[in-house]
Write an enzyme that holds these catalytic residues in place. Structure first.
Site, PDB file in Angstrom:
ATOM      1  N   SER A  98       6.054   2.042  10.436  1.00 52.44           N
ATOM      2  CA  SER A  98       4.734   1.419  10.351  1.00 52.44           C
ATOM      3  C   SER A  98       4.021   1.549  11.685  1.00 52.44           C
ATOM      4  O   SER A  98       4.656   1.466  12.740  1.00 52.44           O
ATOM      5  CB  SER A  98       4.894  -0.063   9.986  1.00 52.44           C
ATOM      6  OG  SER A  98       3.629  -0.707  10.014  1.00 52.44           O
ATOM      7  N   ALA A 136       4.374   0.944   6.113  1.00 56.73           N
ATOM      8  CA  ALA A 136       5.795   0.924   5.745  1.00 56.73           C
ATOM      9  C   ALA A 136       5.979   0.465   4.297  1.00 56.73           C
ATOM     10  O   ALA A 136       6.940   0.855   3.637  1.00 56.73           O
ATOM     11  CB  ALA A 136       6.575   0.027   6.693  1.00 56.73           C
ATOM     12  N   THR A 161      -6.776  12.218   1.523  1.00 58.67           N
ATOM     13  CA  THR A 161      -7.292  12.711   2.797  1.00 58.67           C
ATOM     14  C   THR A 161      -6.652  11.954   3.950  1.00 58.67           C
ATOM     15  O   THR A 161      -6.601  10.721   3.942  1.00 58.67           O
ATOM     16  CB  THR A 161      -8.824  12.534   2.849  1.00 58.67           C
ATOM     17  OG1 THR A 161      -9.382  13.277   1.762  1.00 58.67           O
ATOM     18  CG2 THR A 161      -9.401  13.028   4.169  1.00 58.67           C
ATOM     19  N   CYS A 214       4.468 -12.586   5.053  1.00 60.50           N
ATOM     20  CA  CYS A 214       4.266 -12.282   3.639  1.00 60.50           C
ATOM     21  C   CYS A 214       4.583 -13.458   2.726  1.00 60.50           C
ATOM     22  O   CYS A 214       4.169 -13.472   1.582  1.00 60.50           O
ATOM     23  CB  CYS A 214       5.104 -11.088   3.228  1.00 60.50           C
ATOM     24  SG  CYS A 214       4.938  -9.715   4.360  1.00 60.50           S
TER      25      CYS A 214
HETATM   26  C1  LIG Z   1       5.828  -5.200   8.336  1.00 56.71           C
HETATM   27  C2  LIG Z   1       6.993  -4.663   7.622  1.00 56.71           C
HETATM   28  C3  LIG Z   1       6.837  -3.854   6.495  1.00 56.71           C
HETATM   29  C4  LIG Z   1       5.477  -3.531   5.919  1.00 56.71           C
HETATM   30  O1  LIG Z   1       4.799  -2.644   6.750  1.00 56.71           O
HETATM   31  P1  LIG Z   1       3.229  -2.355   6.509  1.00 56.71           P
HETATM   32  O2  LIG Z   1       2.966  -1.203   7.409  1.00 56.71           O
HETATM   33  O3  LIG Z   1       2.518  -3.610   6.911  1.00 56.71           O
HETATM   34  O4  LIG Z   1       3.060  -2.018   5.086  1.00 56.71           O
HETATM   35  C5  LIG Z   1       7.950  -3.360   5.877  1.00 56.71           C
HETATM   36  N1  LIG Z   1       9.180  -3.644   6.346  1.00 56.71           N
HETATM   37  C6  LIG Z   1       9.381  -4.417   7.428  1.00 56.71           C
HETATM   38  C7  LIG Z   1      10.765  -4.694   7.894  1.00 56.71           C
HETATM   39  C8  LIG Z   1       8.299  -4.951   8.100  1.00 56.71           C
HETATM   40  O5  LIG Z   1       8.498  -5.735   9.157  1.00 56.71           O
END
Ligand SMILES: *Cc1c(COP(=O)(O)O)cnc(C)c1O
Length: 385
Positions: free
Chosen positions: A203, A75, A243, A328
């Protein structure tokens, strides 16, 4: 040492065993390991077929056309592609982006980078629940606004946005509407057509799929213009080269099919578990709700504990895996910017915990958590007086 209770599903979910089983068919020599872009042999076609079937599984969950799904590494990349790719491609129409102070860092930091690049960003302040109202969005819209980015479900609070109403305001001003739905899959119904969503980040690992894979939904009608961020072989209709990781993609597809089939039942069960925790906490006292329970998904509950320090509380709860903020920003002891954003006073923000539940959470997990919390709070509060 007992196995910790895992209550950090909002940070990541374990891969569902059924997903792992599917993934194992796309790795080794006796499986479908070929490059899905190889057009000259059967093994390549089989891999392509696996990718396309997963694309349909992801599209089905959000009621989209499979051709509207662009695979990414997660995501985070989907958010980067949506914001940067869209703003750069539509520069001639306008330079203004609207988002909020409580978005995920993947959106916040991308918007900050766009500001440095010469774009203008309006940062909306949410209400106490963490929500932006359609009226508030209307106030921020300008003639040169080309994109609005707001999340479906907040990762720290669990609060849900009224996506259809926010999309309507965006469109009334000729802007497109991007939604980060990483926390929404399997938690709330998602229908891009009915909700008027133009771009949506997804994600794998927040929905019992693997880490390292995600997708961006990109509306085809009317067609959106996006500038690619990663250049190479022109994969994914030129929007994202590289890829394709067949095993990751097949895993995300299976996870999304399971979310479509079982998400609602999961959430019903999780609501009962969340209520069991709330009931058990009832007699502890000094608890503030950062999560507006009635406006939020049942699987995320953010609470502040009066009279203790968050770090000490976390230490005392060693056997329970949970977060003080989002994963994070858990490296620093600064209060979470999301809690700050909804006006939680600093000492309470520092004494806040996010409980997040999931498919494999049991009643025993909740009871162990309650015992540990009671023990920890009694100890810490006694020491404080
Ligand atoms: C976890 C998260 C992301 C990041 O997703 P990844 O697949 O780990 O890069 C972005 N937005 C929200 C709201 C999330 O909870």
């Amino acid at each position: 040492m007992s196995v910790p209770v895992y209550l950090d599903y909002a940070a990541t979910t374990p891969v569902d065993p059924r997903v792992a089983e599917v993934m194992s068919h796309y790795l080794t020599r006796d499986g479908i390991f070929a490059n899905p872009a190889s057009r000259s042999h059967m093994l390549g076609w089989q891999a392509e077929q696996a990718v396309e079937s997963a694309r349909r599984q992801v599209a089905d969950l959000i009621t989209a056309d499979p051709r509207e799904i662009v695979w990414t590494s997660g995501a985070t990349e989907a958010d980067n592609l949506a914001l940067t790719g869209f703003m750069r491609a539509n520069r001639a129409r306008g330079r203004h982006l609207v988002t909020s102070l409580v978005e995920h860092k993947a959106v916040v930091d991308t918007a900050l980078a766009l500001e440095k690049e010469g774009f203008e960003v309006t940062w909306l302040t949410p209400d106490r629940d963490g929500r932006i109202s359609p009226a508030q969005l209307r106030e921020a819209m300008r003639d040169d606004t080309v994109l609005v980015s707001l999340m479906a479900v907040n990762n720290e609070l669990g609060v849900i946005h009224d996506l259809a109403a926010l999309a309507e305001v965006s469109h009334a001003f000729g802007a497109s509407f991007h939604v980060d739905a990483a926390q929404a899959v399997g938690r709330i119904p998602l229908d891009v057509g009915r909700m008027g969503i133009d771009l949506m980040s997804l994600s794998g690992h927040k929905a019992y799929g693997p880490k390292g894979v995600g997708a961006l939904y990109v509306r085809r009608s009317p067609e959106l213009r996006l500038e690619a961020l990663i250049h190479g072989g022109g994969h994914e209709r030129g929007m994202r080269s590289g890829t394709l990781p067949t095993h990751q993609i097949a895993g995300m597809g299976e996870a999304f099919a399971l979310a479509a089939a079982e998400g609602e039942a999961d959430q019903t069960r999780i609501t009962a578990l969340r209520d069991r925790l709330l009931e058990g906490l009832g007699d502890l006292g000094g608890i503030h709700y950062n999560t507006a329970v009635d406006a939020a998904v049942p699987n995320i509950l953010n609470l502040a504990f009066e009279g203790v320090e968050g770090e000490s509380l976390l230490m005392a709860l060693r056997d329970i895996a949970l977060s003080t903020g989002s994963a994070c920003n858990s490296a620093s002891v600064e209060p979470s910017y999301v809690l700050k954003g909804i006006g939680v006073p600093r000492p309470l923000a520092l004494a806040s915990l996010r409980f997040s539940f999931g498919r494999f959470t049991s009643e025993t997990d909740i009871d162990r958590t309650l015992d540990a919390l009671r023990h920890a709070l009694n100890g810490l509060r006694r020491r404080a007086v």
